[in-house]
Scaffold this motif. Sequence first.
Motif, PDB file in Angstrom:
ATOM      1  N   GLY A   1      69.583 -40.799   1.820  1.00 48.29           N
ATOM      2  CA  GLY A   1      70.725 -41.082   2.680  1.00 48.29           C
ATOM      3  C   GLY A   1      70.334 -41.744   3.986  1.00 48.29           C
ATOM      4  O   GLY A   1      71.024 -42.626   4.485  1.00 48.29           O
ATOM      5  N   THR A   2      69.208 -41.336   4.552  1.00 44.69           N
ATOM      6  CA  THR A   2      68.728 -41.928   5.799  1.00 44.69           C
ATOM      7  C   THR A   2      68.354 -43.391   5.605  1.00 44.69           C
ATOM      8  O   THR A   2      68.654 -44.237   6.443  1.00 44.69           O
ATOM      9  N   HIS A   3      67.738 -43.716   4.497  1.00 43.59           N
ATOM     10  CA  HIS A   3      67.328 -45.098   4.238  1.00 43.59           C
ATOM     11  C   HIS A   3      68.507 -46.004   3.916  1.00 43.59           C
ATOM     12  O   HIS A   3      68.476 -47.191   4.234  1.00 43.59           O
ATOM     13  N   CYS A   4      69.535 -45.458   3.300  1.00 48.45           N
ATOM     14  CA  CYS A   4      70.656 -46.283   2.847  1.00 48.45           C
ATOM     15  C   CYS A   4      71.842 -46.297   3.794  1.00 48.45           C
ATOM     16  O   CYS A   4      72.646 -47.212   3.757  1.00 48.45           O
ATOM     17  N   GLY A   5      71.989 -45.281   4.611  1.00 48.14           N
ATOM     18  CA  GLY A   5      73.080 -45.244   5.571  1.00 48.14           C
ATOM     19  C   GLY A   5      74.327 -44.582   5.027  1.00 48.14           C
ATOM     20  O   GLY A   5      74.401 -44.231   3.856  1.00 48.14           O
ATOM     21  N   PRO A   6      75.331 -44.420   5.887  1.00 49.65           N
ATOM     22  CA  PRO A   6      76.561 -43.731   5.488  1.00 49.65           C
ATOM     23  C   PRO A   6      77.369 -44.546   4.474  1.00 49.65           C
ATOM     24  O   PRO A   6      77.299 -45.769   4.447  1.00 49.65           O
ATOM     25  N   GLY A   7      78.104 -43.821   3.646  1.00 51.51           N
ATOM     26  CA  GLY A   7      78.968 -44.484   2.671  1.00 51.51           C
ATOM     27  C   GLY A   7      78.296 -44.786   1.345  1.00 51.51           C
ATOM     28  O   GLY A   7      78.913 -45.380   0.462  1.00 51.51           O
ATOM     29  N   LEU A   8      77.065 -44.370   1.183  1.00 47.31           N
ATOM     30  CA  LEU A   8      76.341 -44.625  -0.063  1.00 47.31           C
ATOM     31  C   LEU A   8      76.963 -43.819  -1.195  1.00 47.31           C
ATOM     32  O   LEU A   8      77.291 -42.651  -1.036  1.00 47.31           O
ATOM     33  N   ILE A   9      77.166 -44.466  -2.333  1.00 45.46           N
ATOM     34  CA  ILE A   9      77.566 -43.749  -3.540  1.00 45.46           C
ATOM     35  C   ILE A   9      76.613 -44.134  -4.650  1.00 45.46           C
ATOM     36  O   ILE A   9      76.011 -45.209  -4.639  1.00 45.46           O
ATOM     37  N   GLY A  10      76.450 -43.245  -5.611  1.00 46.26           N
ATOM     38  CA  GLY A  10      75.532 -43.501  -6.703  1.00 46.26           C
ATOM     39  C   GLY A  10      76.044 -42.923  -8.000  1.00 46.26           C
ATOM     40  O   GLY A  10      76.883 -42.028  -8.020  1.00 46.26           O
ATOM     41  N   VAL A  11      75.520 -43.454  -9.092  1.00 45.30           N
ATOM     42  CA  VAL A  11      75.850 -42.989 -10.427  1.00 45.30           C
ATOM     43  C   VAL A  11      74.549 -42.835 -11.190  1.00 45.30           C
ATOM     44  O   VAL A  11      73.704 -43.723 -11.166  1.00 45.30           O
TER      45      VAL A  11
END
Length: 109
Positions: free
Chosen positions: A85-95
């Motif tokens: 989460g820290t590397h990608c930032g807020p609002g990240l979603i994954g599948v």
Amino acid sequence: LFGTLLSVRPILSIRDGEIYPLERVRTKRKAIKRLASLVLEGDPFSKLCLMFNTNREDISELEDTIAGSLRENQLIISRIGPVIGTHCGPGLIGVAARRSVKSPIPRSC
């Protein structure tokens, strides 16, 4: 900077432990629709996990879109950990999906 101005959302794939860009989509809504179509194209699978890092509501549209094609207890909702989460930032979603695989060789007794 330009990606932010144009609202470009990258869709990434992980293969053999490495991250690869799959495609880029403009706007979050189009990215969610594309993720849903990728999930539906990849069926069948035994488990499907939808992940978020900031707000559970970020995956609600994706969940609503694919829920009709899933069996009971097939969907897992999870929060992405702080390192990713820290590397990608807020609002990240994954599948993440586990494919349904039938054993080609039957086990003998």
